[in-house]
Design an enzyme around this catalytic site. Sequence first.
Site, PDB file in Angstrom:
ATOM      1  N   GLU A  73       9.132  15.869  14.999  1.00 39.64           N
ATOM      2  CA  GLU A  73       9.595  15.699  13.623  1.00 39.64           C
ATOM      3  C   GLU A  73       8.785  16.653  12.747  1.00 39.64           C
ATOM      4  O   GLU A  73       7.561  16.572  12.695  1.00 39.64           O
ATOM      5  CB  GLU A  73       9.373  14.253  13.174  1.00 39.64           C
ATOM      6  CG  GLU A  73       9.925  14.006  11.801  1.00 39.64           C
ATOM      7  CD  GLU A  73       9.747  12.568  11.333  1.00 39.64           C
ATOM      8  OE1 GLU A  73       8.638  12.039  11.453  1.00 39.64           O
ATOM      9  OE2 GLU A  73      10.730  11.991  10.842  1.00 39.64           O
TER      10      GLU A  73
ATOM     11  N   LYS B 296       0.862  -1.198   0.000  1.00 39.77           N
ATOM     12  CA  LYS B 296       0.000   0.000   0.000  1.00 39.77           C
ATOM     13  C   LYS B 296       0.892   1.239   0.000  1.00 39.77           C
ATOM     14  O   LYS B 296       1.473   1.614   1.015  1.00 39.77           O
ATOM     15  CB  LYS B 296      -0.912   0.055   1.225  1.00 39.77           C
ATOM     16  CG  LYS B 296      -1.956   1.163   1.043  1.00 39.77           C
ATOM     17  CD  LYS B 296      -2.445   1.786   2.321  1.00 39.77           C
ATOM     18  CE  LYS B 296      -1.731   3.000   2.780  1.00 39.77           C
ATOM     19  NZ  LYS B 296      -1.744   4.187   1.920  1.00 39.77           N
TER      20      LYS B 296
HETATM   21  P1  NDP Z   1       1.795   8.478   7.937  1.00 45.21           P
HETATM   22  O1  NDP Z   1       2.569   7.794   8.976  1.00 45.21           O
HETATM   23  O2  NDP Z   1       0.380   8.827   8.191  1.00 45.21           O
HETATM   24  O3  NDP Z   1       1.807   7.621   6.575  1.00 45.21           O
HETATM   25  C1  NDP Z   1       2.660   6.573   6.247  1.00 45.21           C
HETATM   26  C2  NDP Z   1       1.864   5.456   5.580  1.00 45.21           C
HETATM   27  O4  NDP Z   1       0.954   4.882   6.520  1.00 45.21           O
HETATM   28  C3  NDP Z   1       1.005   5.933   4.421  1.00 45.21           C
HETATM   29  O5  NDP Z   1       0.927   4.923   3.443  1.00 45.21           O
HETATM   30  C4  NDP Z   1      -0.337   6.132   5.106  1.00 45.21           C
HETATM   31  O6  NDP Z   1      -1.416   6.141   4.232  1.00 45.21           O
HETATM   32  C5  NDP Z   1      -0.361   4.927   6.021  1.00 45.21           C
HETATM   33  N1  NDP Z   1      -1.311   5.031   7.114  1.00 45.21           N
HETATM   34  C6  NDP Z   1      -1.846   6.155   7.670  1.00 45.21           C
HETATM   35  N2  NDP Z   1      -2.716   5.825   8.649  1.00 45.21           N
HETATM   36  C7  NDP Z   1      -2.728   4.466   8.723  1.00 45.21           C
HETATM   37  C8  NDP Z   1      -3.424   3.506   9.534  1.00 45.21           C
HETATM   38  N3  NDP Z   1      -4.277   3.885  10.478  1.00 45.21           N
HETATM   39  N4  NDP Z   1      -3.177   2.207   9.338  1.00 45.21           N
HETATM   40  C9  NDP Z   1      -2.313   1.810   8.393  1.00 45.21           C
HETATM   41  N5  NDP Z   1      -1.641   2.646   7.579  1.00 45.21           N
HETATM   42  C10 NDP Z   1      -1.835   3.954   7.739  1.00 45.21           C
HETATM   43  O7  NDP Z   1       2.571   9.743   7.504  1.00 45.21           O
HETATM   44  P2  NDP Z   1       1.939  11.077   6.870  1.00 45.21           P
HETATM   45  O8  NDP Z   1       1.981  10.929   5.429  1.00 45.21           O
HETATM   46  O9  NDP Z   1       0.618  11.442   7.449  1.00 45.21           O
HETATM   47  O10 NDP Z   1       2.993  12.136   7.393  1.00 45.21           O
HETATM   48  C11 NDP Z   1       2.843  12.632   8.715  1.00 45.21           C
HETATM   49  C12 NDP Z   1       4.171  12.691   9.396  1.00 45.21           C
HETATM   50  O11 NDP Z   1       4.750  11.403   9.410  1.00 45.21           O
HETATM   51  C13 NDP Z   1       5.194  13.554   8.696  1.00 45.21           C
HETATM   52  O12 NDP Z   1       5.060  14.874   9.045  1.00 45.21           O
HETATM   53  C14 NDP Z   1       6.460  12.955   9.200  1.00 45.21           C
HETATM   54  O13 NDP Z   1       6.732  13.502  10.470  1.00 45.21           O
HETATM   55  C15 NDP Z   1       6.152  11.491   9.373  1.00 45.21           C
HETATM   56  N6  NDP Z   1       6.655  10.665   8.270  1.00 45.21           N
HETATM   57  C16 NDP Z   1       7.753   9.912   8.507  1.00 45.21           C
HETATM   58  C17 NDP Z   1       8.298   9.173   7.483  1.00 45.21           C
HETATM   59  C18 NDP Z   1       9.512   8.339   7.676  1.00 45.21           C
HETATM   60  O14 NDP Z   1      10.183   8.048   6.704  1.00 45.21           O
HETATM   61  N7  NDP Z   1       9.811   7.903   8.882  1.00 45.21           N
HETATM   62  C19 NDP Z   1       7.737   9.201   6.136  1.00 45.21           C
HETATM   63  C20 NDP Z   1       6.543   9.994   6.011  1.00 45.21           C
HETATM   64  C21 NDP Z   1       6.045  10.694   7.047  1.00 45.21           C
HETATM   65  P3  NDP Z   1      -1.869   7.487   3.501  1.00 45.21           P
HETATM   66  O15 NDP Z   1      -0.681   8.359   3.339  1.00 45.21           O
HETATM   67  O16 NDP Z   1      -2.336   6.955   2.228  1.00 45.21           O
HETATM   68  O17 NDP Z   1      -2.904   8.071   4.366  1.00 45.21           O
END
Ligand code: NDP
Length: 502
Positions: free
Chosen positions: A406, A196
């Site tokens: 972050e 996903k």
């Molecule tokens: P998320 O953690 O929400 O997203 C990462 C993935 O998880 C996406 O595919 C997202 O889906 C999915 N996801 C979201 N909610 C759920 C759930 N309840 N169950 C299963 N999967 C889920 O990151 P965001 O895109 O919202 O970014 C928010 C913050 O996360 C950023 O500001 C940053 O701080 C951090 N982040 C950290 C990353 C890293 O590499 N460690 C990468 C990206 C973000 P979808 O996006 O389709 O909603």
Amino acid sequence: MALPRLSDLGLQSQTIKFLEDSPKKLLINGEWKEAVSGRTFATYDPAAGEELAHLALADTADVDLAVEVAREAFESGSWSKMRGEERGRLLWEVADLIEAHADELAELDTLDNGKPLRVSRRGDVPQAVKHFRYYAGWAGKIEGATIPVSIPNEMVYTLREPMGVVGLITPWNFPLLMAAWKLAPALACGNTVMLKPAEETPLSALRLGELMLEAGFPPGVVNILTGPGDPTGSAITAHMGVDKVAFTGSTAVGRLIMEAAARSNLKRISLELGGKSPNVVFADANLEGAVKGATWAAFSSAGQECVAGARLFIEEPIFDKVLEGLAEQAQRLRVDHGFAEKVHLGPIVSEKQLRTVMGYIEGGKGAGAEIVTGGERLGGTLASGYFLKPTIFTHHDDSLDLINEEIFGPVVAATSFEDWDELIQRANSTRYGLAAGVWTQDVGKAHRFAQQVRAGTVWINNYGLFDAAAPFGGYKESGFGREFGKEGLDLYTQLKTVWLKL
Ligand code: NDP
């Protein structure tokens, strides 16, 4: 000059064809299918706010279907029992196909995520190729051990077996690369998978799915489900038929995944989560290298990297000099559309993320941190995209949100330090522990720092390097499990112990 419209970008004809073939479908059982509900969602170009494509939105019904066919494929042994060498051949074939379609995949990531085309083309895509090749090599070499035990006439050995049906959930900052980071080891180990991708950047994963079909993966082995975290991601993590979830993203969602695993079938999980990494410049460092390194550590991918060197510690005697150099470098960075010439930084991935980053900037200002440069959205021809100037703060207060949360945007907070104990205490006073950097010409000091900092990766006189062979993962709330290298195989296999009476 106005922002280039899609038709003016000189895209590969394959990219245009791929985008025109909309709405994109879900890959289930080797076929492209609409969502059972018929629902779709859109993905946007963050540089222009324009819609790029519509995609099927998978919910519980689609996840049920994908789990069923992935389970059938797993149990049939069409993949899990295939000779490792043969699995490796297919993974190598995927790498060759990515290479052959590199321009197109790079364009899709630049359109969807906004990152400079040069970065997608010379960084993300070749690294994805390397990852598939690296794990193609492991596929035939996954082995157990013979264990000498204290009981006479007993022989004990271990087998490393695939987990089964694995959910792979990836974020938006490295769309193709994160898919490769998870698909290659999971498949090398003989699992069947559901990928996903993030809803903001799903395009390259779908194109990769087409290439994997072309490579000849048996039906049901690779399934790709697009849609938001809820319902698509949450349906995967809650599913009783999913044996493992590998996740990269925020610590908040990492917690939800742990809870979902606990509430369902105690599925195995591995989490690569957020970071707030300290990057330390000692007075004896090669200052030119350190300033350039600190600039890239903070602003690469417009700061949207889990390992971003967002907390910059500069030894007091050189604080002003380093800050001045950093500000100069930051002001020189060209922020523009990913397809623009000589662009360094693209936009923030979405309006929502832009608002989050601006919130931290305003909060930092309000709490007394001082802006050295940046702190504003770009206007003019870039006003319709989500562009931010590289931003440097200085501060004396480690309790600020700016220092502890972050941000995931082009924002670095610089502070000075005077002695070793103070540095180590402050560098470690974070709930995260993903990475750290140190710049010094004193080898002993560099290694002492590497030993005392609580982080999963430490870079000495460089920053942000990755390799498929070098384990990567977090301490503390940055998650657990190590991706890459031989350790990456542990994430996607389970160990069986066999006792034999001699
Ligand atoms: P998320 O953690 O929400 O997203 C990462 C993935 O998880 C996406 O595919 C997202 O889906 C999915 N996801 C979201 N909610 C759920 C759930 N309840 N169950 C299963 N999967 C889920 O990151 P965001 O895109 O919202 O970014 C928010 C913050 O996360 C950023 O500001 C940053 O701080 C951090 N982040 C950290 C990353 C890293 O590499 N460690 C990468 C990206 C973000 P979808 O996006 O389709 O909603």
